[in-house]
Design a protein around this motif. Structure first.
Motif, short mmCIF file in Angstrom:
data_model
loop_
_atom_site.label_atom_id
_atom_site.label_comp_id
_atom_site.label_asym_id
_atom_site.label_seq_id
_atom_site.Cartn_x
_atom_site.Cartn_y
_atom_site.Cartn_z
N ILE A 1 0.86 -1.18 0.00
CA ILE A 1 0.00 0.00 0.00
C ILE A 1 0.90 1.23 0.00
N LEU A 2 0.74 2.09 -1.01
CA LEU A 2 1.61 3.23 -1.19
C LEU A 2 0.82 4.53 -1.14
N PRO A 3 1.45 5.64 -0.76
CA PRO A 3 0.74 6.93 -0.75
C PRO A 3 0.54 7.46 -2.16
N LYS A 4 -0.45 8.31 -2.32
CA LYS A 4 -0.76 8.94 -3.61
C LYS A 4 0.32 9.96 -3.96
N VAL A 5 0.82 9.88 -5.20
CA VAL A 5 1.76 10.89 -5.70
C VAL A 5 1.33 11.30 -7.10
N ALA A 6 1.88 12.42 -7.57
CA ALA A 6 1.57 12.90 -8.91
C ALA A 6 2.04 11.88 -9.94
N GLY A 7 1.18 11.62 -10.91
CA GLY A 7 1.53 10.69 -11.97
C GLY A 7 1.20 9.25 -11.68
N ASP A 8 0.78 8.95 -10.45
CA ASP A 8 0.40 7.58 -10.07
C ASP A 8 1.48 6.56 -10.42
N ASP A 9 2.75 6.90 -10.17
CA ASP A 9 3.86 6.02 -10.47
C ASP A 9 4.27 5.29 -9.19
N PRO A 10 4.12 3.95 -9.14
CA PRO A 10 4.47 3.21 -7.91
C PRO A 10 5.93 3.39 -7.50
N VAL A 11 6.83 3.48 -8.47
CA VAL A 11 8.25 3.66 -8.14
C VAL A 11 8.47 4.99 -7.44
N ARG A 12 7.87 6.05 -7.98
CA ARG A 12 7.99 7.37 -7.35
C ARG A 12 7.31 7.38 -5.99
N SER A 13 6.15 6.74 -5.90
CA SER A 13 5.42 6.69 -4.64
C SER A 13 6.23 5.97 -3.57
N ARG A 14 6.86 4.88 -3.95
CA ARG A 14 7.69 4.13 -3.01
C ARG A 14 8.88 4.98 -2.55
N LYS A 15 9.46 5.73 -3.49
CA LYS A 15 10.61 6.57 -3.15
C LYS A 15 10.20 7.67 -2.18
N VAL A 16 9.03 8.28 -2.41
CA VAL A 16 8.53 9.32 -1.50
C VAL A 16 8.33 8.74 -0.10
N LEU A 17 7.71 7.56 -0.02
CA LEU A 17 7.48 6.92 1.26
C LEU A 17 8.79 6.61 1.97
#
Length: 415
Positions: free
Chosen positions: A70-86
């Protein structure tokens, strides 16, 4: 094994035997049992007949036949970017010790959150074990043929009276079988069971050799919140912290304990608050987290306070003024009246404004997203008290995905 990725609050996982990216009814039932047994908040993991929605929780859940990230919402809906933000939020708030070079590598390899934490854990642990296994002292009482340590006078007098030739001794003995090593070994065993990453598994097996004499029995339901580290074991502190993450929600679903589920979950409202505290400290003179200076009311007769006020951040600015910041991991929207700020949040902020005499402004900070027309860090809404319009409640959104941008926005808001 099937791995599902879902965005917290914005997406759901279907329950179906026809879809590949879905939970089967049996898997959904297993998840429901796990949520109940592990004591997770059932209001935040909504399981219906057709779908599963995660609200506020982010992280990783391992079921018997599949895993869920379960990942947080980020711009572009990119799981890799979302994981990096988390990961960066976990890094800055002290949950994980990750260097920027490691962060880039881990994201590039596209490992899920569990694999990332397992990779970091085994890498850190084997590095410390190579320097030596932690030994703790244990006081031993034994009857020996020669003196070791010091003589137990009370026991020795009794032995002399009984004409025994043995000597009652008290001595300290080094041992590797201690609570810290048991927790580390249990986490290693969990990693070996679940990880598919070759390097992680290799380091985990190497660590098991070092801890061969350590008992594996540890009650993971009673993991200590804190551990007393000293100069002898402080180098294992980060490994212990990650071991706790790996073990904290491990639960057996059968009496025999053969079917185990585990999770590494974080509540985003708490994580967002901690992350904002980290950022605000970059631009403010002083930040008090969870201030407890005031109660809302005082009971007549007893003068005891009721309803503790607990603003997220009480901030002293460089110009000498004080403000309160309350963070809300909620979705607001420019197309809704008052941007969708909830009524109970108004009452909460009103209590802060009226009780804290030296605070002139309370800020509500929300995560920025595409549904907010203004850019992050710009003014959205403002209200003044009817009896004193100098006291203000102001609403802003913050571009939390980019640390440096968020700091610039906070500087504009607060300075």
């Amino acid at each position: 094994m099937k791995h599902l990725i879902v965005t917290e609050c914005y997406e759901s996982i279907p329950i179906s035997v026809m879809e590949e990216a879905a939970l089967t009814p049996l898997e959904a039932d297993e998840l429901s049992r796990y949520v109940r047994i592990a004591g997770l908040d059932e209001d935040l993991i909504r399981i219906t007949r057709t779908e599963v929605i995660f609200i506020n929780y982010v992280g990783f859940i391992q079921l018997t036949s599949c895993s869920i990230e379960i990942l947080p919402k980020v711009a572009g809906d990119d799981p890799v970017r979302s994981r990096k933000v988390l990961l960066r939020m976990l890094q800055k708030t002290g949950y994980l010790d990750i260097h920027e070079s490691q962060l880039g590598l881990l994201v590039t390899e596209k490992m899920n959150l569990f694999e990332i934490i397992a990779y970091l854990f085994t890498g850190k642990l084997i590095k410390e074990l190579n320097k030596g296994v932690y030994h703790s002292y244990r006081v031993q009482y034994e009857e020996l043929q020669s003196v070791r340590g010091k003589i137990n006078l009370v026991s020795q007098l009794q032995r002399t009276y009984n004409k025994s030739t043995d000597i009652s001794c008290i001595f300290d003995e080094f041992q590797t079988d201690n609570v810290l090593n048991r927790i580390l070994k249990a986490a290693i065993r969990r990693v070996i069971t679940l990880s598919k990453h070759m390097e992680t598994r290799k380091k985990a097996r190497q660590s098991m050799i070092y801890l061969d004499e350590v008992d594996e029995s540890v009650d993971i339901r009673q993991l200590p919140d804190e551990f007393n580290f000293d100069r002898n074991n402080k180098r294992f502190q980060e490994s212990w912290r990650m071991a706790k993450l790996i073990l904290s929600q491990t639960t057996s679903l059968s009496a025999a304990g053969k079917s185990q589920n585990t999770s590494i979950l974080f509540k985003m409202n708490d994580l967002f608050e901690m992350y904002m505290a980290y950022l605000v400290k970059k631009v403010a003179m002083e930040v008090i987290v969870k201030d407890h200076s005031y109660k809302l009311l005082i009971k007549d007769g007893t003068q005891r306070g009721v309803f503790q006020l607990e603003p997220d951040l009480l901030v002293s600015l460089k110009n000498g003024s004080k403000v309160i910041i309350d963070t809300k991991w909620k979705r607001i929207d420019s197309s809704i009246a008052r941007h969708g700020v909830q009524r109970n949040d108004f009452y909460q902020m009103y209590a802060y404004l009226t009780r804290y005499d030296d605070v002139g402004t309370v800020f509500l900070l929300y995560p920025h997203h595409d549904g907010i027309f203004n850019s992050g860090g710009t003014f959205l809404e403002s209200w003044g008290l009817e009896q004193d319009e100098r006291k203000k409640l102001k609403v802003f959104s913050i571009s939390y995905e980019d640390e440096f941008k968020a700091i610039d926005e906070l500087s504009t808001i607060l300075l």
